[in-house]
Enzyme design. Structure first.
Site: not given
Lengths: 587, 668, 189
Positions: B291, B332, B360, B364-365, B508
């Site tokens: 993976d 990130e 948030t 997304r900033m 799986d």
């Protein structure tokens, strides 16, 4: 060894070197017809994409079709290993019975100008098993026992078919190694017929004519009785000899027309016929390694196996040539010259012919015992102990240097399974040979394969040395007597057929036990090999990669040689020590 | 050590010995020689008695050393099993009946399907699936890892193991395993090697060893008639000594120890193999399915570069990226700060008076506001929307850069600012998957060993290709669904390759079952754990590579010692055969190449060497032959040299040395 | 199994006809056409009478003949074979010693004189047509004396009747006893 002896060996090596690729390729094509396709890759030159695209089809195919019709065979039927094995056994049973019968009624049949009577039952049984098993042990004296009809219509036929059976079994094993997830191994009757029609018969015809041109006889006359130059009566035997001699060598059979076998001047008239005989008996066993390379689509796989065979054969040839050229040290004290010199034919000449000399006799001995031929051009019993030991050990190796027609290849491939299994683990994978996993089933069968001859040899020989009726056949006791008995069972168990003639083997004990030994020594391993082939054929093939145990390298050839020598050496070292080794060391 | 010694004696029980044919033959020989020694005690000379007694003694040692090797190998697992047993201790389970009533039941009486309520501080009474609630669980009893893990109902983290302990909250567990068949029970029997089954290769090897034993038995038994013929009848003691020296005792003695130690090496690495077959298969694997996330790459994407649009200074965007990310606590975000600090020498200090705008899911900033200046960083389209909403324009260059990053498999984050009412896009941050260090080397090694690596990822093909190239895997499967995975395994297997993979999710499970080696993560679902044939307690997918190496090492050790054992025999013959016949056939003395001092000392030395070599090789059997990631050809050359040639030569030296000692001690 | 046995029987019969009759008969026909002399046994005639085969050795006694090697069968072509005595067999050693002594005696050699090994050992077939040149040279004076020829003449005949090695290096060269004796006879009669 003289320079001439080296030159002779070199010429033989060159002849074989030239022939192996040619004959090997031809054999690969013979056994890869439409039904037994071994190639799934059209770009590969081996094997035809259509039906029967082997050389000479225009001549051979009609003959084969006629034979299939006469024998009632469906050439398109594929056989599982069990059926294949049953076919081999059925054919062999019929052959034993047929040959026995022929010997017993030869007196009433034609082509018997010397008016020989029926062969005695024990001898007839021994001879029938001996020829059907490709052993060709001679417990009879040909010129005074077998009619021409028995020789050509019985013995020579088995010379052909027993060799073709060996070829077929080897081919079945090769198919098992290369086929994937296949339940079948081909068709025994087809393989038998093609081997006879396309390989053994054409080469025998050519060989027989060459042999006649070199002086061999070929007639159906009765023996010529005459008065010799000095006034004594002389006889000149007759018989269809050359036709039989050719297949006897080519098929690694070795049973002689005459008692003296290939030492007889008619059987082997000159140094040239001698070399050609050696060539003929070696050529198919060696070439089959090349065929193996073609089957596996990797010539180096064939070369690795060939390498091991060549090392063993050359080693034994050089040893026998040297020991015999050096002479018998026991003769020195009588003022006998054994050193080769101008006009002096050197070496241990007891039991050897002048026209061959000692080196060529040693070379012949190593080759005839390295293949399962067993023809002799000199008396092995009278070899120096070390020289005789070469022959004995060659047979103990299980006839893989290079072994009998077909039998040599399947024998060496069984050893390859062992080599792969023992050393293959050392690369960190469960062992595989040519992509086929070698597992419990294969190892069990391979173990049976090598156990059979050792059990037969050691058990029968150990009984024989203690059993008064058997031991009394030894002319002179001592280490050499032990060698003689062990030699007899080794020869029978490995289907060689040569003998240390000092043992009186034409007794009921030996006729019977050797007969049983020959049968068990031939057919148990054959069934084991076919079972291995069947098991391997069913398996998936693991693709080759850097993690694969390499079986196409000189290293593997060396490993294979080592495994053969060590396994066999460990089995027989004690008895060889008490026989030839102690005799040689006490010279 | 001491329990192992006791065990060696206990294992003398013929019923145990008969499972190992080689050593069983030795034991029978020992009994026989001992009996002869006792019977002939009064009728023999002192010298004969000393000889027979010593041979008998060393034959017994040979058997005991073999048992000791096995006991040592088992001993390591025993200690671990004991601590596991403590965890398995009987507890009281609170079973909730369908009608809602509670009942107290002993954990050993639970049935599959029972619902058990486990509260903080209690041990989970059996294997099961969490059906209600969430809890932190201490699994250290099994994994050795002290940090608690979260277990919750639904999803891939629902499996709990009996014997682990709930630390906080309360969960309801549906029992999925009968008492006595739980994971813990299986683990105990595995580490103890109690119900160890012989693996296919071990069975095949045993057949070979049995075959060799038969051959040597035959050679030795028939030697007596040949000896009698030669007027050199042999003493039975000598024949038994010869037999024991010839049969492959070295490998016969160590074979089971090697197998147990191999399993144990896995256990040491916190991997439980459910069968030895799987360990062997691991050595054979030619394809590893790995993976991407967590195995090849670190779990998160990281900032790799700041790419300004034309007209903007690189330092400027770096500064802006740093400031706007100070409020972003995601990995990130932290990686952006780290990049700015490390590559541009900026300081990660809070700006006085600034207002941080946290990340948030809606915006997304993330960003920062100070004195009317706003800096924003976020997903390229989010930033674009922000700029446009505020009335600014997005330069074409930004779109180009962002597209370029995406096409290389990276993730573009845009940075923009509003200064004095004017909107300006500064540039783009390149986030990318970071391949774990050392992976490329690992894959190169695997390639050399003939193992193909295939990366499995849900990423699009473009992204997948970029990472595959960077990591150096041989192939990749992008946008992989469980069905794709299954199809890939099937096609590899159809080509004859053995496949190993890791997995954790319920989806799986079919692939784990189909793979030849399926390693389930301990964090995974019950379904995955049942489908795989190994469980990694550390849940570290990279371990697959180690598992393969352990499998190979196991086979190499077995093969090397087999080769060594067989090669040893040559020297033993040269020691014993001349000794046996030196009296009657003096010519054979020429074979006494080691110049051993007397017949008795020669035979005794061979027997002693044969016994001592077992002891000498125990550490190797337990540790395993050193594994090197080389091609098969190279490994073979190396091991043949050491164990083949070494096996031929070593006993010549060893037997000679022992002969010197034996002679010095006055035995002759 | 029964169907296999039937197939086996039919194949066996077919093989017997093809390989056991057709093949040898065809070879016989071709051999008789192309190499009739060889095929019939390389017969040697004198005055129209067959006196033996060129390939088979014959027994020669008496001082006037070159003697062949010892033979286990006494040169009986219907009982070919070797002594098959082992290399350390006392019988073999006694025979070698006896032959060496007799050889020296009949050829007038010193008691300790070296004897070529072929003169005291039996061949594999018992029908070896050759002796070594060294052996022939030692016999030449005796034969010359018995036949009233010069040793030179006899040695010349020996030379003439020495078969060379095949292709110049295969096997060994050997003096052909029958032909040599035949030539001697023709010279002296």
């Amino acid at each position: 060894m003289t320079a001439d002896a080296w030159a002779q060996l070199a010429l033989l090596v060159v002849l074989l070197g030239v022939s192996i690729p040619v004959l090997g390729t031809y054999l690969a094509r013979v056994y890869s017809d439409a039904h037994t396709t071994l190639v799934d890759d059209a770009s590969e030159p081996v094997g035809p994409s259509g039906a029967g695209a082997a050389p000479g089809d225009r001549i051979f195919l009609p003959v084969e079709r006629a034979l299939y019709r006469l024998s009632g065979i469906d050439p398109t039927a594929e056989q599982r290993w069990t059926t294949y094995a049953r076919s081999v056994l059925a054919f062999s049973v019929v052959s034993v019975l047929g040959l026995y019968l022929l010997q017993r009624i030869q007196g009433a049949l034609p082509l018997n100008p010397n008016e020989l009577t029926a062969v005695a039952p024990a001898t007839a049984f021994n001879t029938a098993t001996s020829f059907v098993t490709n052993t060709n042990w001679q417990s009879y004296s040909g010129e005074s026992t077998m009619s021409y009809l028995t020789q050509m219509g019985g013995l020579a036929v088995q010379n052909f078919v027993s060799a073709a059976v060996g070829l077929a079994v080897a081919v079945a094993l090769m198919r098992g190694l290369v086929r994937r997830r296949s339940g079948t191994l081909g068709n025994f009757w087809v393989d038998l017929t093609r081997g006879l029609v396309r390989v053994l018969l054409p080469i025998s015809i050519a060989g027989a004519l060459v042999f006649v041109s070199l002086g061999m006889i070929q007639n159906v006359n009765s023996n010529v009785e005459a008065v010799g130059l000095a006034g004594a009566p002389v006889a000149v035997p007759g018989g269809p000899l050359a036709s039989q001699e050719a297949i006897k060598q080519l098929g690694t059979n070795g049973g002689g027309f005459f008692n003296a076998n290939a030492a007889h001047p008619f059987s082997n008239p000159s140094g040239l016929s001698n070399l050609l005989s050696i060539y003929l008996l070696l050529v198919i066993p060696f070439s089959l390694t090349y065929t193996f390379g073609r089957f596996t689509k990797d010539r180096r796989q064939g070369f690795a196996v060939l390498g091991a065979m060549v090392v063993l054969w050359l080693g034994s040839a050089l040893a026998a040539m040297t020991f015999e050229s050096d002479g018998n040290p026991q003769f020195d004290r009588y003022g006998v010259t054994q050193q080769a010199d101008d006009g002096v034919v050197g070496g241990n000449l007891e039991g050897k012919e002048i026209r061959f000399g000692s080196p060529a006799s040693g070379l012949y001995a190593a080759s005839t015992t390295g293949t399962s031929t067993g023809a002799v051009n000199s008396a092995h019993d009278s070899f120096t102990p070390a020289g005789g030991a070469v022959s004995l050990v060659n047979m103990m190796l299980g006839e893989v240097s290079p072994g009998g027609v077909g039998a040599g290849l399947y024998g060496v491939l069984v050893f390859a399974l062992f080599a792969v299994f023992i050393a293959g683990l050392m690369v960190g994978r469960t062992p595989e040979y040519l992509g086929k996993k070698v597992q419990g089933t294969e190892i069990k069968l391979a173990t049976i394969f090598i156990l059979v001859p050792s059990v037969l040899i050691l058990c029968f020989a150990s009984v024989a040395v203690l059993l008064p009726t058997a031991a009394s056949s030894i002319l002179k006791p001592g280490p050499h007597g032990l060698s003689e008995i062990v030699y007899a069972y080794t020869s029978a168990a490995n289907n060689n057929g040569s003998a240390f003639g000092g043992l009186t083997a034409s007794t009921d004990w030996y006729d019977t036990t050797l007969g049983v030994t020959m049968l068990a020594g031939r057919f148990l391993p054959i069934v084991a090999v076919l079972a291995i082939a069947g098991s391997l054929a069913r398996k998936q093939r693991v693709p080759v990669g850097p993690g694969t145990f390499p079986t196409n390298t000189p290293l593997f050839a060396g490993l294979l040689t080592g495994v053969i020598v060590i396994i066999v050496g460990l089995t027989y070292f004690p008895v060889v020590a008490l026989g030839p080794i102690v005799e040689q060391l006490s010279l | 050590m001491r329990p192992a010694l006791a065990d060696s004696l206990r294992k003398l029980d013929p019923r145990h010995m008969v499972r190992n044919p080689v050593m069983f033959v030795v034991e029978v020989g020992s009994v026989y020689v001992t009996a002869l020694f006792v019977v002939d005690l009064s009728s023999s000379t002192t010298q004969e008695n000393v000889f027979a007694g010593l041979v008998a003694l060393w034959l017994w040692f040979t058997v005991l050393f073999a048992n000791f090797a096995e006991a040592m190998a088992e001993g390591r697992g025993k200690a671990q099993a004991d601590s596991l047993r403590a965890a398995r201790a009987d507890t009281t389970a609170h079973v909730r009946r369908p009608d809602g009533t509670m009942e107290e039941v002993s954990s050993s009486k639970l049935a599959v399907g029972d619902l058990v309520v486990v509260s903080a501080g209690e041990a989970i009474p059996g294997d099961g699936t969490v059906v209600e609630g969430i809890a932190s669980v201490d699994e250290s009893a099994i994994t050795g890892e002290s940090a608690p893990v979260i277990r919750e109902s639904g999803g891939d983290r629902s499996a709990v193991t009996g014997g682990t302990r709930v630390l906080s909250d309360q969960i309801v567990v549906e029992i999925t395993a009968k008492p006595g068949e739980t994971f813990l029970d299986r683990m105990i029997s595995l580490v103890e090697g109690a119900d160890r089954q012989k693996t296919p290769n071990e069975i095949a090897l045993n057949i070979l060893l049995a075959g060799l034993t038969i051959i040597f038995l035959l050679a030795v038994v028939t030697l007596q008639p040949f000896a009698i013929y030669s007027d050199a009848r042999q003493d039975i003691v000598v024949l038994v000594a010869l037999l024991v020296c010839l049969i492959p005792t070295t490998i016969g003695a160590l074979l089971s120890a090697i197998g147990i130690a191999g399993m144990d090496r896995l256990v040491q690495r916190n991997v439980l193999a459910m069968s030895g077959r799987a360990v062997e298969a691991a050595g054979d694997c030619q394809t590893l399915l790995l993976d991407k996330t967590g195995t090849i790459t670190l779990g998160n994407r990281q900032a790799a570069a700041f790419l300004p649009v034309p007209g903007v200074d690189e330092l400027e965007i770096a500064e802006a990226a740093l400031r706007s990310s100070q409020a972003d606590e995601t990995p990130e975000g932290r990686s952006i700060v780290t990049l700015a600090v490390e590559r541009y020498g900026l300081r990660d200090e809070p700006v006085p008076g600034a207002e941080l705008v946290p990340f948030t899911a809606q915006t997304r900033m993330s960003g920062i506001d100070l004195d009317g200046t706003s800096v924003r960083k976020g997903a390229a389209d989010a930033v674009k929307r922000w700029v446009q909403a505020e009335g600014g324009e997005v330069p074409h260059a930004m779109e180009t850069i962002a597209h370029g990053i995406a096409s290389e498999g990276g993730t573009p984050l845009a940075v923009a600012e509003r200064r004095d009412g004017a909107l300006r896009v500064l540039g783009v941050i390149h986030l990318k998957d970071v391949v774990k260090s050392g992976m490329r080397e690992r894959f190169d090694e695997l390639r050399r060993m003939g193992i193909r690596t295939v990366m499995i990822t849900g990423d699009n093909p473009l992204t997948a290709k970029a990472i595959a190239e960077e990591a150096g895997v041989d192939d990749f499967l992008a946008e992989a669904t469980p069905e794709d995975k299954m199809a890939l395994i099937r096609s590899e297997q159809a080509g004859g390759r053995l496949v190993a993979m890791t997995g954790d999710g319920t989806n799986d499970a079919p692939a784990l079952a189909q793979a030849d080696v399926g390693v389930a993560m301990n964090t995974g679902t019950q379904a995955a754990k049942e489908a795989g044939n190994m469980i990694d307690l550390d849940s570290n997918p990279t371990k697959l590579i180690e598992i393969v190496e352990i499998g190979k090492q196991l086979l190499i050790t077995r093969g090397s010692l087999t080769t060594f054992s067989i090669a040893n025999d040559v020297a033993k013959y040269f020691a014993i055969i001349p000794a046996m016949f030196s009296g009657v056939l003096p010519a054979l003395e020429d074979l006494n190449v080691m110049k051993l001092s007397s017949a008795n000392s020669a035979i005794l030395s061979a027997v002693i060497f044969n016994a001592l070599i077992i002891v000498g090789l125990i550490p190797l059997a337990l540790r395993g032959v050193r594994f090197q990631p080389l091609s098969a050809a190279a490994v073979l050359r190396r091991n043949l040299l050491i164990y083949g040639l070494g096996g031929l030569v070593a006993p010549f030296i060893g037997i000679k040395l022992i002969d010197l000692v034996v002679t010095a001690l006055g035995v002759n | 199994m029964r169907s296999q046995l039937v197939a086996g029987l039919r194949t066996f019969l077919v093989c017997t006809v093809l390989l056991g009759l057709a093949y040898p008969i065809a070879i016989t026909a071709m051999a008789q056409l192309a190499f009739a002399d060889h095929a019939d046994g390389s017969l040697v005639e004198r005055d129209g009478q067959v006196i033996g085969s060129r390939l088979l050795g014959q027994a020669f006694d008496g001082a006037e003949w070159f003697h062949p090697r010892p033979s286990a069968s006494g040169y009986d072509a219907l009982a070919s074979g070797a002594t098959n005595l082992g290399p350390t067999n006392p019988d073999l050693l006694a025979a070698v010693e006896e032959s060496a002594v007799a050889y020296r005696e009949e050829n007038g050699l010193d008691p300790g004189a070296a004897v070529p090994v072929d003169a005291v050992t039996s061949s594999g077939s018992g029908l070896d047509p050759h002796i070594s040149a060294a052996n022939a040279r030692l016999q030449a004076p005796r034969v010359a004396e018995a036949r009233g020829l010069t040793v030179q003449t006899v040695l010349g005949l020996v030379e003439d009747h020495t078969d060379p090695q095949a292709l110049g290096f295969l096997g060994e060269e050997g003096v052909h006893v029958l032909e040599l004796n035949l030539a001697l006879d023709e010279l002296t009669s």
